[in-house]
Design a protein around this motif. Structure first.
Motif, PDB file in Angstrom:
ATOM      1  N   GLY A 282      45.315 -32.766   7.113  1.00 41.81           N
ATOM      2  CA  GLY A 282      44.419 -33.752   7.791  1.00 41.81           C
ATOM      3  C   GLY A 282      43.988 -34.884   6.505  1.00 41.81           C
ATOM      4  N   LEU A 283      44.338 -34.684   5.366  1.00 41.54           N
ATOM      5  CA  LEU A 283      44.200 -35.915   4.254  1.00 41.54           C
ATOM      6  C   LEU A 283      45.023 -37.070   4.503  1.00 41.54           C
ATOM      7  CD1 LEU A 283      43.055 -33.342   1.586  1.00 41.54           C
ATOM      8  CD2 LEU A 283      41.604 -34.116   3.606  1.00 41.54           C
ATOM      9  N   VAL A 284      44.740 -37.999   3.471  1.00 37.49           N
ATOM     10  CA  VAL A 284      45.847 -39.029   3.370  1.00 37.49           C
ATOM     11  C   VAL A 284      46.186 -39.277   2.219  1.00 37.49           C
ATOM     12  CG1 VAL A 284      44.769 -40.226   5.541  1.00 37.49           C
ATOM     13  CG2 VAL A 284      44.090 -40.695   3.273  1.00 37.49           C
ATOM     14  N   THR A 285      47.347 -39.925   1.879  1.00 38.64           N
ATOM     15  CA  THR A 285      47.926 -40.134   0.546  1.00 38.64           C
ATOM     16  C   THR A 285      47.722 -41.658   0.222  1.00 38.64           C
ATOM     17  OG1 THR A 285      49.501 -38.394   0.880  1.00 38.64           O
ATOM     18  CG2 THR A 285      49.719 -39.957  -1.040  1.00 38.64           C
ATOM     19  N   THR A 286      47.148 -41.960  -0.804  1.00 35.29           N
ATOM     20  CA  THR A 286      46.766 -43.386  -1.037  1.00 35.29           C
ATOM     21  C   THR A 286      47.147 -43.588  -2.290  1.00 35.29           C
ATOM     22  OG1 THR A 286      45.221 -44.917  -0.457  1.00 35.29           O
ATOM     23  CG2 THR A 286      44.512 -42.986  -1.674  1.00 35.29           C
ATOM     24  N   ILE A 287      47.076 -44.819  -3.014  1.00 35.55           N
ATOM     25  CA  ILE A 287      47.467 -45.471  -4.068  1.00 35.55           C
ATOM     26  C   ILE A 287      45.968 -45.337  -4.987  1.00 35.55           C
ATOM     27  CG2 ILE A 287      48.416 -47.233  -5.641  1.00 35.55           C
ATOM     28  CD1 ILE A 287      50.171 -47.709  -3.559  1.00 35.55           C
ATOM     29  N   GLY A 288      45.904 -45.022  -6.084  1.00 37.18           N
ATOM     30  CA  GLY A 288      44.770 -44.952  -7.082  1.00 37.18           C
ATOM     31  C   GLY A 288      44.816 -46.087  -7.989  1.00 37.18           C
ATOM     32  N   ALA A 289      43.758 -46.532  -8.393  1.00 36.22           N
ATOM     33  CA  ALA A 289      43.682 -47.859  -9.366  1.00 36.22           C
ATOM     34  C   ALA A 289      44.458 -47.422 -10.549  1.00 36.22           C
ATOM     35  CB  ALA A 289      42.118 -48.152  -9.648  1.00 36.22           C
ATOM     36  N   SER A 290      45.210 -48.401 -10.743  1.00 39.12           N
ATOM     37  CA  SER A 290      45.855 -48.400 -12.208  1.00 39.12           C
ATOM     38  C   SER A 290      45.985 -49.497 -12.894  1.00 39.12           C
ATOM     39  CB  SER A 290      47.342 -47.683 -11.831  1.00 39.12           C
ATOM     40  OG  SER A 290      48.033 -48.673 -11.055  1.00 39.12           O
ATOM     41  N   CYS A 291      46.423 -49.612 -14.301  1.00 41.74           N
ATOM     42  CA  CYS A 291      46.500 -50.820 -15.178  1.00 41.74           C
ATOM     43  C   CYS A 291      47.920 -51.084 -15.378  1.00 41.74           C
ATOM     44  CB  CYS A 291      45.742 -50.413 -16.356  1.00 41.74           C
ATOM     45  SG  CYS A 291      44.117 -49.617 -16.349  1.00 41.74           S
ATOM     46  N   SER A 292      48.816 -50.625 -14.481  1.00 48.70           N
ATOM     47  CA  SER A 292      50.137 -51.372 -14.528  1.00 48.70           C
ATOM     48  C   SER A 292      50.882 -51.476 -13.487  1.00 48.70           C
ATOM     49  CB  SER A 292      50.966 -50.606 -15.624  1.00 48.70           C
ATOM     50  OG  SER A 292      51.182 -49.271 -15.201  1.00 48.70           O
ATOM     51  N   ASP A 293      51.968 -52.001 -13.355  1.00 46.71           N
ATOM     52  CA  ASP A 293      52.914 -51.945 -12.143  1.00 46.71           C
ATOM     53  C   ASP A 293      53.197 -50.636 -11.608  1.00 46.71           C
ATOM     54  OD1 ASP A 293      52.850 -54.942 -11.681  1.00 46.71           O
ATOM     55  OD2 ASP A 293      54.340 -54.765 -13.406  1.00 46.71           O
ATOM     56  N   SER A 294      53.424 -49.591 -12.483  1.00 47.12           N
ATOM     57  CA  SER A 294      53.587 -48.399 -12.065  1.00 47.12           C
ATOM     58  C   SER A 294      52.541 -47.627 -11.543  1.00 47.12           C
ATOM     59  CB  SER A 294      54.362 -47.467 -13.347  1.00 47.12           C
ATOM     60  OG  SER A 294      53.478 -47.497 -14.293  1.00 47.12           O
ATOM     61  N   VAL A 295      52.350 -47.358 -10.269  1.00 53.64           N
ATOM     62  CA  VAL A 295      51.076 -46.907  -9.563  1.00 53.64           C
ATOM     63  C   VAL A 295      50.742 -45.150  -9.883  1.00 53.64           C
ATOM     64  CG1 VAL A 295      51.140 -48.711  -8.042  1.00 53.64           C
ATOM     65  CG2 VAL A 295      52.255 -46.217  -7.577  1.00 53.64           C
ATOM     66  N   GLU A 296      49.623 -44.901  -9.807  1.00 60.33           N
ATOM     67  CA  GLU A 296      49.265 -43.481  -9.758  1.00 60.33           C
ATOM     68  C   GLU A 296      48.666 -43.413  -8.407  1.00 60.33           C
ATOM     69  OE1 GLU A 296      46.465 -42.511 -12.959  1.00 60.33           O
ATOM     70  OE2 GLU A 296      48.005 -43.214 -14.396  1.00 60.33           O
ATOM     71  N   TYR A 297      48.750 -41.928  -7.784  1.00 61.26           N
ATOM     72  CA  TYR A 297      48.448 -41.843  -6.395  1.00 61.26           C
ATOM     73  C   TYR A 297      47.153 -40.795  -6.360  1.00 61.26           C
ATOM     74  CZ  TYR A 297      52.919 -43.490  -5.196  1.00 61.26           C
ATOM     75  OH  TYR A 297      54.234 -44.288  -5.013  1.00 61.26           O
ATOM     76  N   ALA A 298      46.551 -40.665  -4.973  1.00 60.85           N
ATOM     77  CA  ALA A 298      45.623 -39.950  -4.857  1.00 60.85           C
ATOM     78  C   ALA A 298      45.550 -39.419  -3.348  1.00 60.85           C
ATOM     79  CB  ALA A 298      44.227 -40.623  -5.115  1.00 60.85           C
ATOM     80  N   LEU A 299      45.030 -38.180  -3.631  1.00 63.29           N
ATOM     81  CA  LEU A 299      44.986 -37.450  -2.275  1.00 63.29           C
ATOM     82  C   LEU A 299      43.596 -37.821  -1.863  1.00 63.29           C
ATOM     83  CD1 LEU A 299      46.538 -35.953  -0.282  1.00 63.29           C
ATOM     84  CD2 LEU A 299      45.549 -33.776  -1.456  1.00 63.29           C
ATOM     85  N   GLU A 300      43.122 -38.211  -0.359  1.00 60.04           N
ATOM     86  CA  GLU A 300      41.839 -38.535   0.015  1.00 60.04           C
ATOM     87  C   GLU A 300      41.460 -37.953   1.132  1.00 60.04           C
ATOM     88  OE1 GLU A 300      39.535 -42.516   1.339  1.00 60.04           O
ATOM     89  OE2 GLU A 300      41.267 -42.735  -0.051  1.00 60.04           O
ATOM     90  N   GLY A 301      40.052 -37.764   1.398  1.00 55.50           N
ATOM     91  CA  GLY A 301      39.673 -37.088   2.708  1.00 55.50           C
ATOM     92  C   GLY A 301      38.497 -38.075   2.867  1.00 55.50           C
ATOM     93  N   SER A 302      38.465 -38.750   4.055  1.00 55.26           N
ATOM     94  CA  SER A 302      37.231 -39.957   4.247  1.00 55.26           C
ATOM     95  C   SER A 302      36.544 -39.266   5.450  1.00 55.26           C
ATOM     96  CB  SER A 302      38.157 -41.144   5.020  1.00 55.26           C
ATOM     97  OG  SER A 302      39.117 -41.410   4.027  1.00 55.26           O
ATOM     98  N   VAL A 303      35.177 -39.282   5.125  1.00 53.89           N
ATOM     99  CA  VAL A 303      34.135 -39.160   6.209  1.00 53.89           C
ATOM    100  C   VAL A 303      33.494 -40.305   6.629  1.00 53.89           C
ATOM    101  CG1 VAL A 303      31.899 -38.005   6.335  1.00 53.89           C
ATOM    102  CG2 VAL A 303      33.717 -36.878   5.204  1.00 53.89           C
ATOM    103  N   PHE A 304      33.312 -40.569   7.995  1.00 50.25           N
ATOM    104  CA  PHE A 304      33.039 -41.861   8.304  1.00 50.25           C
ATOM    105  C   PHE A 304      31.738 -42.135   8.338  1.00 50.25           C
ATOM    106  CE2 PHE A 304      37.070 -41.891  11.474  1.00 50.25           C
ATOM    107  CZ  PHE A 304      37.754 -42.239  10.427  1.00 50.25           C
TER     108      PHE A 304
END
Length: 497
Positions: A282-304
């Motif tokens: 039940g989580l989502v995969t998203t892109i994390g903030a990075s300093c280059s064109d090669s991205v880093e990823y994050a796993l996220e759980g959102s509480v509304f």
């Protein structure tokens, strides 16, 4: 002469501007709330022009409060409420409709009607669970319901943007039409693996590709502000969705590091490095903030709904005069007296993803008073975080020992202690709770050389207080079982017999 980075922190209920120095200290801050619009039950809107006016206003006020000139501001970093969708006219700059806010549930029937195979395609491509929360169905709704909008979009006359795109477009006088990877990854239109807008999803929702911005790294010089706004042009050099910005501001640079932000909503993110982790809980995969064109990823759980529940007590129920006194009121009682509040005002997010769930208060007796209600509202924030963290542990196979926290409600010591007790982990609160704005500042500062590298930034992070778990585990488990029963009530409430 001291120089600064200015962070524009555009949130769900207010716009803020903060000037940071090289040590990550706040030199000046300004904030303005702006109106919320609720045209129908479950609908939430903003006026995009009011967002722009408030954001420009606080930027001017912060510069004045610091007593500095625009030449002392090396760059601007922008962080923003994510998923909120704005469609505007390319020539006039006028929005064609109010911004549809991330909390809005009006497109739930569209999500309910999606073909299961297409839902799986969305998950595999975007990393997201199909939900009205994200931008895709919001854009589709505007094109379908605003007279002439679809025809104008097909003619290339309309633009879409999340709030970062809107602010950059306005600050540059319409010269720059961009978004960053983090915000693009929240639209439910972006392929997080190929790093491009997905044609199949665009076709399905009938959204012209001409409406979409160019996607760039989060740390990047996008352009300059018009000189007339602040007295001289200032580089815009960073942009990231608020939660990814907070992850960066908390210096969660290594895979496995986790932070939780307590704002209007509540957002738990884990850095997973160069490899996207697919969630099965039940989580989502998203892109994390990075300093280059090669991205880093994050796993996220959102509480509304997190801090918004405390605002509800203040504004709608008038139980408290301000959010700041919620801790004192909650301390008037030893516990909730068996009361649980499930703040599913706009459905439930991770890990349930039920847009039809509704808010619930259970366990009340004749002796239930204001203190019990306020304490139950605060505890609901910690319980929802528990649900997300346990899902994250299942997805990653790791057991968390500590959690970095930030956001307005992290200043509430009663909540933070209860969070440590329920999670049974160490909760670490940094000296600077403005990590969302700080993350945007770091991204902008790295792009222009104000900070040399991440190691220099990490030296700025300071621990203000650590909360250690102290509650008996049997007692904690009993409380959690009560929470689970309350959530079941919220999930079945709107179901037809």
């Amino acid at each position: 002469m001291e120089k600064y980075i200015m962070s524009l922190d555009q949130g769900t209920t207010s716009s803020r501007a903060i000037l940071f120095d090289k040590r990550g200290n706040i030199a000046a801050i300004a904030q303005e709330e702006f109106p919320q619009y609720y045209p129908k039950p479950g609908w939430v809107e903003h006026d995009a022009q009011e967002i722009w006016y408030s954001q420009r206003s606080v930027a001017e006020k912060a510069i004045a409060a610091a007593g500095v000139g625009p030449w002392q501001i090396e760059a601007i970093g922008i962080t923003n409420q994510r998923e909120t969708s704005i469609v505007w006219d390319k020539e006039t700059g006028e929005p064609v409709y109010h911004a549809i806010v991330w909390q809005c549930r009006r497109t739930a029937p569209v999500i309910d009607g999606l073909d299961p195979e297409f839902c799986q395609y969305i998950k595999d491509t975007t990393g997201l669970v199909p939900d009205p929360y994200f931008s895709a169905t919001k854009i589709q709704w505007i094109l379908n319901h605003v007279e002439g909008a679809r025809a104008r979009a097909l003619e290339g006359k309309l633009l879409f943007g999340t709030v970062d795109t809107w602010l950059i477009w306005k600050l540059t006088g319409g010269k720059v039409f961009v978004t960053d990877y983090t915000n693009a990854s929240r639209t439910m239109l972006f392929d997080i693996h190929k790093l491009c807008w997905d044609e199949k999803i665009l076709d399905y929702f009938d959204i012209p590709a001409s409406m979409l911005a160019q996607v760039k790294p989060s740390s990047c010089v996008y352009g300059e502000t018009l000189a007339e706004y602040f007295g001289a042009p200032i580089k815009i050099a960073g942009a990231a969705g608020d939660q990814q910005a907070a992850l960066f501001g908390q210096c969660c640079f290594e895979p496995g590091s986790v932070k939780n932000t307590y704002g209007t909503g509540c957002f738990l993110l884990m850095n997973t490095g160069k490899t996207p982790v697919k969630s099965h809980h039940g989580l989502v995969t998203t892109i994390g903030a990075s300093c280059s064109d090669s991205v880093e990823y994050a796993l996220e759980g959102s509480v509304f709904v997190a801090g918004a529940c405390i605002q509800w007590l203040r504004d709608e129920l008038m139980m408290i005069e301000s959010s700041a006194i919620s801790e004192a009121v909650a301390r008037e009682v030893e516990d909730t007296g068996g009361v649980y509040i499930v703040p599913a005002f706009t459905g439930l997010g991770a890990p349930y993803w039920d847009s039809h769930a509704r808010g619930m208060a259970v366990g009340m007796t004749r002796g239930t008073g204001r203190g019990h209600f306020v304490r139950a509202a605060l505890e609901s924030i910690a319980y929802q975080t528990y649900d997300v963290l346990k899902a994250m542990e299942k997805d990653t196979g790791s057991c968390l020992k500590s959690l970095k926290v930030d956001g307005g409600a992290a200043a509430n010591s009663l909540l933070m202690q209860f969070q440590a007790d329920i999670l049974n982990v160490h909760v670490q609160k940094p000296a600077c709770l403005e990590t969302t704005a700080l993350g945007a500042a770091y991204l902008a500062g790295l792009a222009v050389g104000y900070w040399t590298d991440k190691e220099e930034i990490k030296a700025n992070w300071k621990l203000a207080r650590s909360f250690e778990p102290s509650m008996d585990r049997d007692k904690a488990e009993k409380k959690l079982k009560g929470w689970e029963r309350a959530v079941r009530c919220a999930l079945v409430w709107s179901r037809e017999d």
